[in-house]
Design a protein around this motif. Sequence first.
Motif, PDB file in Angstrom:
ATOM      1  N   ASN A 155      40.651  28.706  28.092  1.00  0.00           N
ATOM      2  CA  ASN A 155      39.633  28.667  27.045  1.00  0.00           C
ATOM      3  C   ASN A 155      38.348  27.987  27.496  1.00  0.00           C
ATOM      4  N   VAL A 156      38.380  27.329  28.656  1.00  0.00           N
ATOM      5  CA  VAL A 156      37.172  26.679  29.172  1.00  0.00           C
ATOM      6  C   VAL A 156      36.215  27.743  29.691  1.00  0.00           C
ATOM      7  N   ARG A 157      34.970  27.689  29.262  1.00  0.00           N
ATOM      8  CA  ARG A 157      33.969  28.673  29.663  1.00  0.00           C
ATOM      9  C   ARG A 157      32.809  27.955  30.352  1.00  0.00           C
ATOM     10  N   GLY A 158      32.078  28.685  31.156  1.00  0.00           N
ATOM     11  CA  GLY A 158      30.954  28.096  31.862  1.00  0.00           C
ATOM     12  C   GLY A 158      29.853  29.112  32.097  1.00  0.00           C
ATOM     13  N   PHE A 159      28.687  28.612  32.479  1.00  0.00           N
ATOM     14  CA  PHE A 159      27.526  29.455  32.764  1.00  0.00           C
ATOM     15  C   PHE A 159      26.920  29.099  34.118  1.00  0.00           C
ATOM     16  N   ALA A 160      27.756  28.549  35.008  1.00  0.00           N
ATOM     17  CA  ALA A 160      27.253  28.100  36.295  1.00  0.00           C
ATOM     18  C   ALA A 160      27.080  29.245  37.292  1.00  0.00           C
ATOM     19  N   SER A 161      28.033  30.189  37.297  1.00  0.00           N
ATOM     20  CA  SER A 161      27.998  31.238  38.311  1.00  0.00           C
ATOM     21  C   SER A 161      28.837  32.415  37.858  1.00  0.00           C
ATOM     22  N   ASP A 162      28.430  33.603  38.249  1.00  0.00           N
ATOM     23  CA  ASP A 162      29.258  34.772  37.991  1.00  0.00           C
ATOM     24  C   ASP A 162      30.454  34.823  38.938  1.00  0.00           C
ATOM     25  N   ASN A 163      30.580  33.833  39.835  1.00  0.00           N
ATOM     26  CA  ASN A 163      31.800  33.679  40.616  1.00  0.00           C
ATOM     27  C   ASN A 163      32.863  32.881  39.867  1.00  0.00           C
ATOM     28  N   TYR A 164      32.501  32.259  38.747  1.00  0.00           N
ATOM     29  CA  TYR A 164      33.475  31.458  37.997  1.00  0.00           C
ATOM     30  C   TYR A 164      34.442  32.335  37.202  1.00  0.00           C
ATOM     31  N   SER A 165      34.021  33.541  36.877  1.00  0.00           N
ATOM     32  CA  SER A 165      34.856  34.404  36.045  1.00  0.00           C
ATOM     33  C   SER A 165      36.096  34.842  36.804  1.00  0.00           C
ATOM     34  N   GLY A 166      37.083  35.318  36.049  1.00  0.00           N
ATOM     35  CA  GLY A 166      38.295  35.830  36.669  1.00  0.00           C
ATOM     36  C   GLY A 166      38.088  37.230  37.225  1.00  0.00           C
ATOM     37  N   VAL A 167      39.188  37.916  37.425  1.00  0.00           N
ATOM     38  CA  VAL A 167      39.170  39.274  37.958  1.00  0.00           C
ATOM     39  C   VAL A 167      39.277  40.245  36.790  1.00  0.00           C
ATOM     40  N   HIS A 168      38.467  41.283  36.815  1.00  0.00           N
ATOM     41  CA  HIS A 168      38.510  42.261  35.727  1.00  0.00           C
ATOM     42  C   HIS A 168      39.913  42.882  35.659  1.00  0.00           C
ATOM     43  N   PRO A 169      40.466  43.049  34.456  1.00  0.00           N
ATOM     44  CA  PRO A 169      41.821  43.621  34.337  1.00  0.00           C
ATOM     45  C   PRO A 169      41.986  44.961  35.042  1.00  0.00           C
ATOM     46  N   GLU A 170      40.947  45.798  35.054  1.00  0.00           N
ATOM     47  CA  GLU A 170      41.063  47.085  35.743  1.00  0.00           C
ATOM     48  C   GLU A 170      41.166  46.902  37.259  1.00  0.00           C
ATOM     49  N   ILE A 171      40.553  45.846  37.766  1.00  0.00           N
ATOM     50  CA  ILE A 171      40.662  45.554  39.194  1.00  0.00           C
ATOM     51  C   ILE A 171      42.061  45.038  39.520  1.00  0.00           C
ATOM     52  N   LEU A 172      42.587  44.171  38.662  1.00  0.00           N
ATOM     53  CA  LEU A 172      43.961  43.702  38.863  1.00  0.00           C
ATOM     54  C   LEU A 172      44.942  44.872  38.846  1.00  0.00           C
ATOM     55  N   ALA A 173      44.728  45.818  37.934  1.00  0.00           N
ATOM     56  CA  ALA A 173      45.603  46.991  37.869  1.00  0.00           C
ATOM     57  C   ALA A 173      45.494  47.823  39.141  1.00  0.00           C
ATOM     58  N   ALA A 174      44.279  47.941  39.669  1.00  0.00           N
ATOM     59  CA  ALA A 174      44.092  48.700  40.907  1.00  0.00           C
ATOM     60  C   ALA A 174      44.786  48.024  42.078  1.00  0.00           C
ATOM     61  N   LEU A 175      44.732  46.704  42.136  1.00  0.00           N
ATOM     62  CA  LEU A 175      45.430  45.975  43.189  1.00  0.00           C
ATOM     63  C   LEU A 175      46.941  46.181  43.085  1.00  0.00           C
ATOM     64  N   ALA A 176      47.452  46.124  41.864  1.00  0.00           N
ATOM     65  CA  ALA A 176      48.885  46.324  41.681  1.00  0.00           C
ATOM     66  C   ALA A 176      49.303  47.728  42.114  1.00  0.00           C
ATOM     67  N   ALA A 177      48.491  48.729  41.778  1.00  0.00           N
ATOM     68  CA  ALA A 177      48.815  50.105  42.165  1.00  0.00           C
ATOM     69  C   ALA A 177      48.771  50.283  43.676  1.00  0.00           C
ATOM     70  N   ALA A 178      47.817  49.617  44.321  1.00  0.00           N
ATOM     71  CA  ALA A 178      47.689  49.737  45.779  1.00  0.00           C
ATOM     72  C   ALA A 178      48.783  48.979  46.514  1.00  0.00           C
ATOM     73  N   ASN A 179      49.522  48.125  45.804  1.00  0.00           N
ATOM     74  CA  ASN A 179      50.497  47.251  46.443  1.00  0.00           C
ATOM     75  C   ASN A 179      51.840  47.924  46.713  1.00  0.00           C
ATOM     76  N   GLU A 180      52.067  49.103  46.152  1.00  0.00           N
ATOM     77  CA  GLU A 180      53.354  49.779  46.338  1.00  0.00           C
ATOM     78  C   GLU A 180      53.414  50.467  47.698  1.00  0.00           C
TER      79      GLU A 180
END
Length: 357
Positions: free
Chosen positions: A15-40
């Motif tokens: 729940n902690v949010r920040g405005f310091a850098s766009d590197n602070y954000s997590g990974v987009h869910p669609e990117i996580l899904a793509a990584l999971a698909a590529a992992n098989e």
Amino acid sequence: MTDTISAPTRLHDPNVRGFASDNYSGVHPEILAALAAANEGHQTAYGEDVYTQRLQELMQEHFGDGTVAYPVFNGTGANVLGLQSLLPRWGAVICARTAHINVDENGAPERIGGMKLLAVPTPDGKLTPELIDQEAWGWGDEHRAQPLAVSITQTTELGTLYTPEEIRAIADHVHARGMHLHMDGARIANAAAALQAPLRSFTRDAGVDILSFGGTKNGLMFGECVVVLNPGAASGLEYLRKMNMQLASKMRFVSAQLVALLEDGLWLRSATHANAMAARLTAAVSGIDGVQLTQPTAANAVFAILPPGAADRVREQFRFYDWDQATGEVRWMCTFDTTPEDVDAFADAIRREVRGG
């Protein structure tokens, strides 16, 4: 045999949010899904995989036939690698004094890349042909590193934006003097969203020779890409990438993320949202007495000056960075997962602390 996977331990408060850098954000869910698909299963290492092949096709769709993409780990690696491929050992790069390669890469272009940086002061982070000419001289002088490349950043480190016409003017000026043009595109998606223009229109079609294509600041876990737009300008990238420790053995996991970003417009949707949140923040703080906006909000960055002490009080709730401690200027960044509620809560905190708590 089925392995039992234990539940991961979460060490932070989501729940902690920040405005310091766009590197602070997590990974987009669609990117996580793509990584999971590529992992098989198994795929050939070092880029001979189907995801890297698909990435080449997508880069050519966005930037034109003949484009070649070299996935790498990070933005500094992309910048150093791309610039190295343009230069002989005696080459120098003209850049803005505020450029990331000059102030935020710990000397990597000069120490690792072996190139001299010729930094030019700018009022807004943008180079012009006239500013470039301050350092575009001395060819044939054995006592001076030879200016053979220019690097521009889109969007700039001050959040400002080059138009396609401005980039074309720079490219024509640079090419007429025998130099090449590199673009640091760490936030290239935000630029395209702001310009409402195709990626090709302000890169290849505007005369850019080589591009560092950013992904991490737009929702990737890791990974950027060196994109060769003018094959005649760059050489040796196959060897330089390995020498610079930027060749991923399991390259499919870099490429799969970039494929997911580019294939159905995720790159543009995410950047458009981040820009909209920055515009919302600008509107929310522009009427607060004591807050002075210092740069136009072109994309996903907001620059402002706060009264003494106010920034530190706001930082107790939301993290962000000082840009110029001498003037009190700060930088606020929005990203793909910044919400309107985040912006409104941040603006309320600024309003409250600027008024003295």
